[in-house]
Write a protein that holds these residues in place. Structure first.
Motif, PDB file in Angstrom:
ATOM      1  N   ARG B  84     -48.228 -18.598-177.962  1.00 31.92           N
ATOM      2  CA  ARG B  84     -47.989 -19.749-177.944  1.00 31.92           C
ATOM      3  C   ARG B  84     -48.422 -20.738-176.592  1.00 31.92           C
ATOM      4  O   ARG B  84     -48.569 -21.789-176.636  1.00 31.92           O
ATOM      5  N   LYS B  85     -48.266 -19.921-175.490  1.00 35.65           N
ATOM      6  CA  LYS B  85     -48.690 -20.729-174.314  1.00 35.65           C
ATOM      7  C   LYS B  85     -50.077 -20.437-173.758  1.00 35.65           C
ATOM      8  O   LYS B  85     -50.668 -20.671-172.977  1.00 35.65           O
ATOM      9  N   GLY B  86     -50.925 -19.612-174.934  1.00 35.85           N
ATOM     10  CA  GLY B  86     -52.336 -19.652-174.823  1.00 35.85           C
ATOM     11  C   GLY B  86     -52.760 -18.314-173.839  1.00 35.85           C
ATOM     12  O   GLY B  86     -53.756 -18.379-173.538  1.00 35.85           O
ATOM     13  N   GLY B  87     -51.707 -17.582-173.636  1.00 30.78           N
ATOM     14  CA  GLY B  87     -52.053 -16.190-172.926  1.00 30.78           C
ATOM     15  C   GLY B  87     -52.178 -15.260-173.983  1.00 30.78           C
ATOM     16  O   GLY B  87     -52.064 -15.285-175.049  1.00 30.78           O
ATOM     17  N   GLN B  88     -52.292 -14.159-173.058  1.00 34.02           N
ATOM     18  CA  GLN B  88     -52.276 -12.669-173.931  1.00 34.02           C
ATOM     19  C   GLN B  88     -51.965 -11.584-173.176  1.00 34.02           C
ATOM     20  O   GLN B  88     -52.199 -11.525-171.825  1.00 34.02           O
ATOM     21  N   ARG B  89     -51.031 -10.801-173.675  1.00 38.97           N
ATOM     22  CA  ARG B  89     -50.557  -9.402-173.028  1.00 38.97           C
ATOM     23  C   ARG B  89     -51.834  -8.560-172.689  1.00 38.97           C
ATOM     24  O   ARG B  89     -52.530  -8.361-173.601  1.00 38.97           O
ATOM     25  N   GLN B  90     -51.988  -8.085-171.643  1.00 41.51           N
ATOM     26  CA  GLN B  90     -52.883  -7.264-170.945  1.00 41.51           C
ATOM     27  C   GLN B  90     -52.551  -5.917-171.500  1.00 41.51           C
ATOM     28  O   GLN B  90     -51.386  -5.488-171.490  1.00 41.51           O
ATOM     29  N   THR B  91     -53.141  -5.376-172.331  1.00 40.89           N
ATOM     30  CA  THR B  91     -53.211  -3.796-172.523  1.00 40.89           C
ATOM     31  C   THR B  91     -54.419  -3.089-171.811  1.00 40.89           C
ATOM     32  O   THR B  91     -55.434  -3.459-171.657  1.00 40.89           O
ATOM     33  N   LEU B  92     -54.020  -1.602-172.248  1.00 41.78           N
ATOM     34  CA  LEU B  92     -55.219  -0.875-171.602  1.00 41.78           C
ATOM     35  C   LEU B  92     -56.257  -0.710-172.492  1.00 41.78           C
ATOM     36  O   LEU B  92     -57.486  -0.327-172.077  1.00 41.78           O
ATOM     37  N   GLY B  93     -56.022  -0.889-173.897  1.00 41.24           N
ATOM     38  CA  GLY B  93     -57.218  -0.752-174.789  1.00 41.24           C
ATOM     39  C   GLY B  93     -56.575  -0.824-176.179  1.00 41.24           C
ATOM     40  O   GLY B  93     -55.307  -0.850-176.233  1.00 41.24           O
ATOM     41  N   THR B  94     -57.139  -0.762-177.091  1.00 40.69           N
ATOM     42  CA  THR B  94     -57.160  -0.847-178.427  1.00 40.69           C
ATOM     43  C   THR B  94     -57.249   0.406-179.212  1.00 40.69           C
ATOM     44  O   THR B  94     -58.451   0.885-179.050  1.00 40.69           O
ATOM     45  N   VAL B  95     -56.332   1.242-179.921  1.00 40.42           N
ATOM     46  CA  VAL B  95     -56.318   2.302-180.555  1.00 40.42           C
ATOM     47  C   VAL B  95     -56.000   2.248-182.274  1.00 40.42           C
ATOM     48  O   VAL B  95     -54.939   1.717-182.388  1.00 40.42           O
ATOM     49  N   VAL B  96     -56.981   2.835-182.873  1.00 39.96           N
ATOM     50  CA  VAL B  96     -56.725   2.840-184.288  1.00 39.96           C
ATOM     51  C   VAL B  96     -56.544   4.549-184.372  1.00 39.96           C
ATOM     52  O   VAL B  96     -57.324   5.037-183.986  1.00 39.96           O
ATOM     53  N   ILE B  97     -55.436   4.544-185.014  1.00 40.20           N
ATOM     54  CA  ILE B  97     -55.057   5.956-185.152  1.00 40.20           C
ATOM     55  C   ILE B  97     -54.546   6.415-186.522  1.00 40.20           C
ATOM     56  O   ILE B  97     -54.004   5.452-187.498  1.00 40.20           O
ATOM     57  N   PRO B 131     -58.370   7.441-196.024  1.00 40.59           N
ATOM     58  CA  PRO B 131     -59.661   7.827-196.214  1.00 40.59           C
ATOM     59  C   PRO B 131     -60.792   7.483-195.046  1.00 40.59           C
ATOM     60  O   PRO B 131     -60.200   6.582-194.390  1.00 40.59           O
ATOM     61  N   VAL B 132     -62.112   7.866-195.094  1.00 37.39           N
ATOM     62  CA  VAL B 132     -62.895   7.777-194.081  1.00 37.39           C
ATOM     63  C   VAL B 132     -62.977   6.480-193.728  1.00 37.39           C
ATOM     64  O   VAL B 132     -63.067   6.120-192.493  1.00 37.39           O
ATOM     65  N   PRO B 133     -63.661   5.683-194.753  1.00 36.44           N
ATOM     66  CA  PRO B 133     -63.868   4.313-194.535  1.00 36.44           C
ATOM     67  C   PRO B 133     -63.049   3.360-193.919  1.00 36.44           C
ATOM     68  O   PRO B 133     -63.196   2.525-193.158  1.00 36.44           O
ATOM     69  N   THR B 134     -61.669   3.781-194.019  1.00 36.34           N
ATOM     70  CA  THR B 134     -60.367   2.864-193.778  1.00 36.34           C
ATOM     71  C   THR B 134     -60.426   2.999-192.254  1.00 36.34           C
ATOM     72  O   THR B 134     -60.329   1.980-191.120  1.00 36.34           O
ATOM     73  N   PHE B 135     -60.617   4.230-191.394  1.00 35.24           N
ATOM     74  CA  PHE B 135     -60.805   4.369-190.195  1.00 35.24           C
ATOM     75  C   PHE B 135     -62.057   3.309-189.679  1.00 35.24           C
ATOM     76  O   PHE B 135     -61.659   2.689-188.670  1.00 35.24           O
ATOM     77  N   VAL B 136     -62.965   3.579-190.302  1.00 37.12           N
ATOM     78  CA  VAL B 136     -64.033   2.677-189.807  1.00 37.12           C
ATOM     79  C   VAL B 136     -64.150   1.210-189.841  1.00 37.12           C
ATOM     80  O   VAL B 136     -64.143   0.486-188.975  1.00 37.12           O
ATOM     81  N   GLU B 137     -63.436   0.767-190.959  1.00 37.07           N
ATOM     82  CA  GLU B 137     -63.299  -0.540-191.233  1.00 37.07           C
ATOM     83  C   GLU B 137     -62.240  -1.261-190.296  1.00 37.07           C
ATOM     84  O   GLU B 137     -62.543  -2.057-189.802  1.00 37.07           O
ATOM     85  N   LYS B 138     -61.091  -0.497-189.791  1.00 41.24           N
ATOM     86  CA  LYS B 138     -60.111  -1.097-189.000  1.00 41.24           C
ATOM     87  C   LYS B 138     -60.619  -1.003-187.695  1.00 41.24           C
ATOM     88  O   LYS B 138     -60.442  -2.057-187.188  1.00 41.24           O
ATOM     89  N   ALA B 139     -61.395   0.063-187.282  1.00 35.78           N
ATOM     90  CA  ALA B 139     -61.892   0.124-185.941  1.00 35.78           C
ATOM     91  C   ALA B 139     -62.989  -1.232-185.693  1.00 35.78           C
ATOM     92  O   ALA B 139     -62.857  -2.031-184.567  1.00 35.78           O
ATOM     93  N   ARG B 140     -63.610  -1.320-186.782  1.00 40.21           N
ATOM     94  CA  ARG B 140     -64.382  -2.577-186.666  1.00 40.21           C
ATOM     95  C   ARG B 140     -63.723  -3.882-186.607  1.00 40.21           C
ATOM     96  O   ARG B 140     -64.046  -4.610-185.602  1.00 40.21           O
ATOM     97  N   GLU B 165     -69.002  11.069-188.298  1.00 41.99           N
ATOM     98  CA  GLU B 165     -70.467  10.750-188.781  1.00 41.99           C
ATOM     99  C   GLU B 165     -70.298   9.164-189.278  1.00 41.99           C
ATOM    100  O   GLU B 165     -71.278   8.547-189.358  1.00 41.99           O
ATOM    101  N   ALA B 166     -69.395   8.877-190.096  1.00 39.67           N
ATOM    102  CA  ALA B 166     -69.117   7.629-190.378  1.00 39.67           C
ATOM    103  C   ALA B 166     -69.263   6.387-189.575  1.00 39.67           C
ATOM    104  O   ALA B 166     -69.785   5.432-189.471  1.00 39.67           O
ATOM    105  N   LEU B 167     -68.520   6.656-188.391  1.00 43.18           N
ATOM    106  CA  LEU B 167     -68.712   5.984-187.154  1.00 43.18           C
ATOM    107  C   LEU B 167     -69.996   5.638-186.723  1.00 43.18           C
ATOM    108  O   LEU B 167     -70.660   4.694-186.286  1.00 43.18           O
ATOM    109  N   GLU B 168     -70.805   6.901-186.703  1.00 39.53           N
ATOM    110  CA  GLU B 168     -72.220   6.934-186.176  1.00 39.53           C
ATOM    111  C   GLU B 168     -72.976   5.970-187.275  1.00 39.53           C
ATOM    112  O   GLU B 168     -73.742   5.193-186.702  1.00 39.53           O
TER     113      GLU B 168
END
Lengths: 480, 215
Positions: B84-97, B131-140, B165-168
């Motif tokens: 709401r204040k226009g900021g963003q919490r700093q994280t070390l990175g985004t993980v899809v698991i 399923p394989v595609p779900t990992f890829v779609e979410k990562a994107r 391979e699908a990520l490739e």
């Protein structure tokens, strides 16, 4: 000639680990959990079975809530006694409550190579070779598929493992690697071929299934559907819980027993509802998680207590038990492996668990070691001797001999000594040599066990499977 | 006033009490305290303390998980305020698991997700039998830095290779690091399928994730 099988019977030691009141409370708590919390059965076929018998079924969550009487009535239909048949009938294993049989452990994913000492991924050839050694060892009464044949495609891997087992042993084979209805159907066909037809298989099941539950309070879909196929064909089916205190079960031991018990008896009840009278068994390998990593520990006082308590529960439900003993968490055959495997096996034996799993794996059932396999057999041999207890009668009190020798003297030259000395235990892998002999050689149990395993592998020829049958097994697998 | 509040916040993490942590977070918002400051000066010291005690062997995995639950509850209150204040919490990175297709084993994967989230990562947990595609779609979709995959069976472990391979194929492989785990998974398997990271347990997974992203 089939090799003899060493099993514990007519025990003279006893342990009361749970009072009848304790068992009643665990049972009541379990029924309450199944009725009010429910157990997840994520298979439409399993849910159909439950629904047809009036259980409350939620098709979305796949959770089944069943009243206590439904579970109790279903379990009463399970046969208390039956026989695990072997390819050679002389090696049949009656599960009659008066025998403890040991199997190989499973299903590992790596193996310490018997010749190079290198740790590597397990293959089909390893399955065949381990089974061949197990066929020789009299402490091993039945084969659990010991390692995963990872050089075979996942869809038929479990079937190749069975074929390799039957080609290398005449003993009973139990698998824990069938995960789908399709594989189950093929495995039934294979077992029928070995037994000599479907009816003969029902009479003499040469194959049995151990299937894992999915704790807490769940089952695995493929496993449930495979179990239904097997049970219909008369193949004994067991469900194994591996609830772990603190992660997949309450931190308290009694709470752990309740969660695991709910998983196992709900699955056994479902099988009885679908196929009344089908042979089933209780299977368990509960543990406490490692408090630091959350991992499965595979040893420790909690495991040893579970090892004895589970048979009390299985007896209460009047079905055989397959208990996880051995299966050390140690990385190598060492102090930890010796302690864990001895105590777990003693506790499971002293209550007369029907089947013990099993010899040969390290690192929480992940790494196969032939050395550990042979040393585990020696542990069982020690417990086997302990279970005979102390016989007290005129012959064993030996008053005549004591009189003959008198104060001073010795018993070496007595006929009574020679008559009974072979009842005394003789180790294969304990070092009782003079100190200097050890100092000169610096070898130990691991070296001797390795040498013996190599010798068995190089010389033992199990009764071969008819090549025609082998070819037909291959055909079934190719069509699966 | 805010010092006392900050101390209570840290304590709520140490006690592993999500309700108290959320209450304290709301109090901070009402009192007009900067939500980023509430996180960094209030709750994070609690996480740090639990982490230290764990390394000393004085606290155990359940302490870490409960601290993580309390932290999540606090962040759920504070994050919308930051936005709401226009900021963003700093994280070390985004993980899809997630746990790969055909495999319903949940606990190890969930533990890794919790530990990563306590460790400062933004985590999207896809659940089990993914399923394989779900990992890829979410990562994107979430612009993931890391894709993590769990498997408990040798028969489902092979799906980890399929996802790589699908990520490739999707042209994402150069942008995401891949971590794998699960009982039958070994370092040699991870290398064979071209994964970037492997850990035997959840605590180790956090260290691997940090290392992969150079944090």
């Amino acid at each position: 000639m089939p090799r003899p099988i060493k099993s514990i019977s007519d025990p003279r030691l006893k342990l009361e680990i749970l009072s009848p009141e304790d068992v009643r409370r665990i049972h009541q708590a379990t029924l309450e959990v199944i009725e009010t919390v429910g157990v997840r059965f994520p298979s439409p076929k399993a849910l159909d079975v439950w629904e047809a018998h009036g259980a409350q079924v939620d098709r979305n969550t796949m959770i089944v809530r069943a009243p206590g009487h439904l579970i109790e009535d279903a379990l009463k239909k399970a046969p208390p006694v039956y026989t695990l048949a072997a390819r050679d009938p002389a090696q049949d294993l009656p599960l009659d409550g008066n025998h403890v049989y040991v199997g190989t452990d499973g299903c590992g994913v790596q193996i310490i190579d018997l010749y190079t000492g290198e740790r590597r991924r397990s293959t089909l050839r390893d399955v065949a070779e381990i089974v061949r050694v197990a066929d020789y060892l009299e402490e091993v009464a039945f084969i659990w598929v010991p390692v995963s044949a990872q050089d075979r495609p996942p869809e038929t891997r479990g079937l190749y493992e069975l074929k390799a087992a039957w080609e290398n042993t005449t003993k009973h084979v139990q698998t824990e690697s069938i995960y789908s209805e399709r594989e189950a159907r093929a495995s039934v066909e294979m077992a029928a071929l070995i037994a000599g037809g479907r009816e003969e298989l029902r009479r003499r099941p040469v194959l049995s299934y151990a299937l894992c539950t999915a704790p807490p309070l769940g089952q695995d879909p493929g496993t449930l559907e495979a179990a239904l196929v097997a049970a219909e064909a008369g193949i004994p089916v067991g469900f194994m819980t591996m609830t772990s205190c603190g992660s997949t079960a309450p931190a308290t031991l009694a709470g752990n027993l309740v969660v695991g018990n709910a998983e196992v008896i709900s699955a056994l009840a479902m099988i009885q509802l679908a196929c009344p009278g089908a042979p089933v068994f209780y299977a368990a390998a509960q543990t406490a998680m490692d408090l630091r990593t959350g991992g499965y520990t595979g040893g420790g006082p909690e495991d040893f207590l579970f090892g004895a308590a589970s048979n009390v529960l299985a007896d209460f439900y009047n079905v055989p038990l397959s208990m996880g003993s051995f299966a050390t968490g140690a990385k190598e055959p060492n102090w930890q492996a010796g302690i864990e495997n001895s105590l777990s096996t003693f506790m499971a034996c002293v209550v007369m668990s029907d089947m013990l799993l099993g010899v040969g794996l390290l690192h929480g059932s992940r790494i196969w070691s032939y050395e550990q396999m042979l040393m585990d057999c020696e542990i069982f041999d020690i417990v086997y001797h302990m279970m005979k207890g102390i016989v007290v009668d005129d012959e064993t009190l030996a008053l005549d001999v004591i009189r003959a020798v008198g104060p001073g003297g010795n018993f070496l030259a007595q006929k009574h000594t020679r008559k009974h000395m072979r009842e005394l235990w003789v180790p294969k892998f304990m070092d009782r040599r003079p100190y200097e002999e050890w100092e000169a050689k610096r070898d130990d149990a691991r070296d001797w066990a390795r040498a013996m395993a190599r010798q068995i592998l190089e010389t033992h020829q199990p009764e071969p499977l008819d090549p025609q049958l082998s070819a037909e097994l291959e055909c079934i697998i190719e069509k699966a | 006033m805010s010092d006392e509040l900050f101390q209570a916040m840290a304590q709520s993490i140490i006690d592993g009490d999500p309700d108290v942590a959320a209450d304290l977070a709301r109090k901070a918002v009402e009192a007009g305290i900067d939500p980023l400051e509430a996180i960094n000066k209030g709750f994070v010291p609690g996480v740090d303390y639990v982490g230290e005690q764990y390394s000393k062997g004085e606290m155990f995995l359940p302490d870490l998980v409960l601290a993580g639950e309390a932290m999540k509850a606090a962040i759920a209150v504070l994050e919308p305020e930051i936005a709401r204040k226009g900021g963003q919490r700093q994280t070390l990175g985004t993980v899809v698991i997630g746990t790969v297709e055909g495999d319903i084993h949940d606990i190890g994967k969930t533990l890794v997700a919790t530990m990563l989230s306590v460790g400062g990562f933004r985590v999207y947990d896809l659940g089990v039998d993914v399923p394989v595609p779900t990992f890829v779609e979410k990562a994107r979709e979430v612009n993931a830095d890391i894709v993590g995959m769990s498997a408990l069976l040798t028969t489902t472990m092979v799906r980890q290779r399929d996802v790589i391979e699908a990520l490739e194929d999707a042209g994402l492989r150069s942008r995401v690091k891949v971590m794998v785990g699960g009982a039958p998974v070994t370092r040699s398997w991870a290398q064979e399928i071209g994964a970037d990271g492997y850990s035997e347990d959840a605590i180790g997974a956090v260290a691997v994730a940090r290392q992969l992203l150079g944090k």
